[in-house]
Each structure stands twice: as C-alpha cells, then as structure tokens.
Motif scaffolding. Structure first.
Motif, short mmCIF file in Angstrom:
data_model
loop_
_atom_site.label_atom_id
_atom_site.label_comp_id
_atom_site.label_asym_id
_atom_site.label_seq_id
_atom_site.Cartn_x
_atom_site.Cartn_y
_atom_site.Cartn_z
N ALA A 26 46.23 42.74 68.80
CA ALA A 26 47.98 42.80 68.34
C ALA A 26 48.64 43.55 69.61
CB ALA A 26 48.18 43.37 67.00
N ALA A 27 47.85 44.44 70.24
CA ALA A 27 48.33 45.58 70.92
C ALA A 27 48.48 44.64 72.41
CB ALA A 27 47.59 46.73 70.94
N ALA A 28 47.45 43.92 72.62
CA ALA A 28 47.75 43.25 74.09
C ALA A 28 48.25 41.80 74.01
CB ALA A 28 46.14 43.09 74.44
N ALA A 29 48.79 41.36 72.92
CA ALA A 29 49.28 39.90 72.58
C ALA A 29 50.24 39.56 73.52
CB ALA A 29 49.94 39.84 71.17
N HIS A 30 50.21 38.53 74.51
CA HIS A 30 51.00 37.83 75.40
C HIS A 30 52.47 37.85 74.87
CE1 HIS A 30 49.03 37.86 79.09
NE2 HIS A 30 48.33 36.75 78.96
N ALA A 31 52.74 37.12 74.00
CA ALA A 31 54.08 36.75 73.68
C ALA A 31 54.18 36.53 72.12
CB ALA A 31 54.40 35.57 74.39
N PRO A 32 55.22 36.59 71.68
CA PRO A 32 55.27 36.14 70.27
C PRO A 32 54.80 34.63 70.10
CG PRO A 32 57.60 36.49 71.04
CD PRO A 32 56.48 36.74 72.13
N HIS A 33 54.24 34.34 68.93
CA HIS A 33 53.46 33.13 68.99
C HIS A 33 54.37 32.47 67.96
CE1 HIS A 33 51.55 35.93 65.91
NE2 HIS A 33 51.79 34.86 65.15
N ALA A 34 54.16 31.07 67.95
CA ALA A 34 54.88 30.20 66.96
C ALA A 34 55.07 30.78 65.42
CB ALA A 34 54.17 28.82 66.92
N GLU A 35 56.15 30.75 64.99
CA GLU A 35 56.62 31.56 63.79
C GLU A 35 55.56 31.09 62.73
OE1 GLU A 35 60.27 31.33 60.99
OE2 GLU A 35 60.80 30.86 62.98
N ASP A 68 52.57 30.00 63.04
CA ASP A 68 51.22 30.06 63.31
C ASP A 68 50.67 31.54 63.16
OD1 ASP A 68 48.88 28.77 64.10
OD2 ASP A 68 49.24 29.52 66.24
N ASP A 69 49.46 31.74 62.59
CA ASP A 69 49.17 32.89 62.41
C ASP A 69 48.18 33.64 63.40
OD1 ASP A 69 46.74 31.82 61.80
OD2 ASP A 69 46.88 32.38 59.37
N GLU A 70 47.75 32.75 64.38
CA GLU A 70 46.95 33.38 65.57
C GLU A 70 47.68 33.82 66.66
OE1 GLU A 70 42.97 31.91 65.77
OE2 GLU A 70 42.58 32.56 67.45
N PRO A 71 47.71 35.25 66.89
CA PRO A 71 48.66 35.81 68.05
C PRO A 71 47.95 35.13 69.49
CG PRO A 71 47.52 37.53 67.27
CD PRO A 71 47.16 36.39 66.07
N ILE A 72 48.81 35.03 70.43
CA ILE A 72 48.04 34.59 71.76
C ILE A 72 47.33 35.53 72.44
CG2 ILE A 72 48.77 33.90 74.08
CD1 ILE A 72 50.91 32.16 73.09
N TYR A 73 46.03 35.25 72.51
CA TYR A 73 45.03 36.13 73.17
C TYR A 73 45.43 36.44 74.38
CZ TYR A 73 40.72 38.01 74.01
OH TYR A 73 39.45 39.05 74.34
N ALA A 74 45.07 37.92 74.92
CA ALA A 74 45.62 38.17 76.26
C ALA A 74 44.59 37.81 77.27
CB ALA A 74 46.07 39.53 76.20
N GLY A 75 43.35 37.56 76.58
CA GLY A 75 42.17 37.19 77.65
C GLY A 75 41.20 38.30 77.83
N THR A 76 41.55 39.43 77.31
CA THR A 76 40.63 40.69 77.64
C THR A 76 39.22 40.27 77.88
OG1 THR A 76 42.03 41.69 75.93
CG2 THR A 76 40.25 42.95 76.80
N CYS A 77 38.43 39.66 76.96
CA CYS A 77 37.12 39.28 77.22
C CYS A 77 36.73 38.08 77.89
CB CYS A 77 36.19 39.25 75.74
SG CYS A 77 36.43 40.84 75.03
#
Ligand code: GLU
Length: 302
Positions: A122-131, A133-142
């Motif tokens: 949640a802290a690293a999420a790139h951008a708000p995701h589609a309203e 859809d419940d999976e935030p866009i993953y920032a790619g940390t791993c």
C-alpha cells in the motif's frame, strides 16, 4: 496482444460462488445470466464451490449457498452435490491441480517470490488502481532483475521450498508468488456482452499474486486452472472482474491453456447507487426468501 478464444463445440458455463457470506440479488442476476446462456445453447452448467480461503469460507455459508440457489430455481448438471466428469468441484479438494499449475508457471520464469507485506504494498503503490479492482498496482519491489531471472530458468524445479534460495531468501521467509506482467503490452479481448476491451499491463494492473504467502493459491491461478480443467467455454461473471480477466488471459497464455470466451455482467446497485456486497443483508437471497418474496417476481424486475 489480442486474444484468440477457444472454439469449443459444446457450451460449458459455470457458477463459481465463494462461501464467504450470504449470496445477494446481484449474484443471483449474474448467475441467472450464466444459466440462461448455458440453457439457450443446450449446454452444461457447472457449479464450482470456491472455498479456498479457509479463514473466510464457512461451512454454514456453503449450505446456505446451495439452499438459496436451489430456492431461486438454479439447476446445474455438474457440481459437488451431483458429481460430474471433472470432479472434485470444491476448490479446497483441488490443491494438486493448483500445485501443478504453479510448477508450470515456475518453469516459465515468469513468476517470482515476493516478501512484501500488505502494508509495504500500500505504501509503495504506483498509482490508484481501477475503482472496482481490489489489487493495488505493485511497485515491483521484489521483481527480479534480468540476472536473477536467468538463475530461475536454470534452477531445478522440484520443490517449492527450494526456489527462494535462488532468490537469496532464508528458507523460513514467508513469501507469495507474483506473476511478472509484460509492461506496456495491451491485453485485448472481445467481451460477449460489453464488446471490445483492452487493458495495459503495468498501467491498468501490475504484477499480481498467484500464490499467497499463507500457501493458498490465489483466485487468479485457481480460477484459470479450474476453468481450463473443467473445459469452460464461456465465463460469465460480474464486470468488477474485467481487469482480472486480463490478468487471467496472461496466465492462460503462460501455461499454454485454451482461453475461454467471456461475458461480463453489469453490476447491480442499491437504491443509493452503491454496488451490492455481501454486507447488504437486506438484499440477500436469505432475507428475501424470509420476507416471502418469489424468485419469479424478483427476476421480472431485472
Ligand atoms: N468466486 C469468485 C467470486 O465469487 C468467482 C469469480 C469468477 O466468476 O471468476 O467473486
């Protein structure tokens, strides 16, 4: 990528409820569409009990689900209660098939272990995701770099516990498996209800979880494995799952499975315009039945 759909000769549709609460009128309307589409083609309707999440799925919801759907005049030809050629129809009994799908995905090098917590994400999420859809866009940390990807491709793929070593994780570390989406690629398909759809990987959705850190297959993987194994020719589901359909198309492609056709139903809202959820008890099938409503009358208002 535009998607070439399966050309099945017989129609096979499915109802795939999760027993996490009482079904409401919105579920019934989507399921009714699924049933009508199967009937109008002389097809088969499959009932699949999506009971993988043991923390949220309760046995009393399973029996309520069967009861409520039977009351509403649903009738399926394959399912946990009546069997069929692709038994078992309870997802909790299909773990071997999900593990096989996980192994196939590991062999492609397209998945990687992710140790991020929900909070990190949640802290690293790139951008708000589609309203919807419940999976935030993953920032790619791993997300692995190119060189660790090469290591994965070269590693031996027999035990899930072995893999993290390749990524330098301690054996005791809890991790989920994520699918690496082809950033910038447009995933297109023609929905049988809503027409042409396209979603851009990395923008409309990011790398998504296919196996949870509590060792449970994620919805995306279980759904694809089952819809393919049960030879579903058309998936009828709510429009809240359009983005998930794009994710799932990537999984079909990665595993080399036939992609079904899709028919997404618009979602039912309450009088205030709020989308129905399992917490809307007033519109649960249970409550409507108690109030003496008749399914035929309820359907006539759709
Ligand atoms: N069990 C899922 C749900 O109830 C099924 C979704 C689907 O149709 O794929 O949301």
């Amino acid at each position: 990528m535009s998607t070439h759909h399966a050309s099945y000769t017989t129609y096979r549709g499915r109802l795939a409820p999760s027993p996490t609460g009482n079904l409401h009128l919105g579920h019934a309307r989507t399921f009714w569409t699924a049933q009508q589409r199967a009937r109008s083609r002389g097809g088969t309707l499959i009932f699949r009990n999506e009971d993988l999440d043991s923390a949220r799925c309760k046995p009393e919801f399973v029996s309520a689900m069967f009861d409520d759907l039977k009351w509403f005049d649903f009738d399926w030809q394959e399912g946990p209660d009546c069997g069929g050629q692709f038994t078992p129809y309870n997802q909790s009994e299909r773990m071997n098939s999900y593990r096989a799908a996980l192994d196939q995905l590991r062999a492609t090098g397209l998945i990687y272990p992710c140790t991020c917590s929900r909070k990190d994400i949640a802290a690293a999420a790139h951008a708000p995701h589609a309203e919807d859809d419940d999976e935030p866009i993953y920032a790619g940390t791993c997300r692995p770099t190119q060189s660790s990807k090469l290591k994965v491709e070269g590693c031996k793929l027999d035990d899930r516990a072995e893999q993290p070593a390749t990524f330098n994780l301690k054996p005791s570390t809890r991790f989920s498996w994520r699918f690496k989406v082809p950033d910038g690629e447009t995933i297109s398909f023609t929905d049988n209800n809503l027409g042409p759809q396209s979603f851009v990987a990395g923008k409309d959705f990011g790398d998504f979880v296919i196996w949870r850190h509590d060792d449970v297959p994620a919805y995306q993987l279980a759904c694809v494995a089952d819809d393919a194994a049960m030879q579903i020719s058309e998936v009828v589901r709510g429009a809240d799952l359009l983005v998930s359909t794009a994710r799932q198309i990537l999984l079909y492609r990665a595993i080399g499975l036939r992609v079904p056709e899709f028919f997404h139903c618009t979602l039912m809202t309450d009088d205030a315009g709020v989308r129905l959820a399992k917490r809307h008890d007033a519109l649960s099938l249970r409550k409507l039945r108690e109030l003496g409503e008749s399914p035929a009358t309820l359907r006539s208002k759709w």
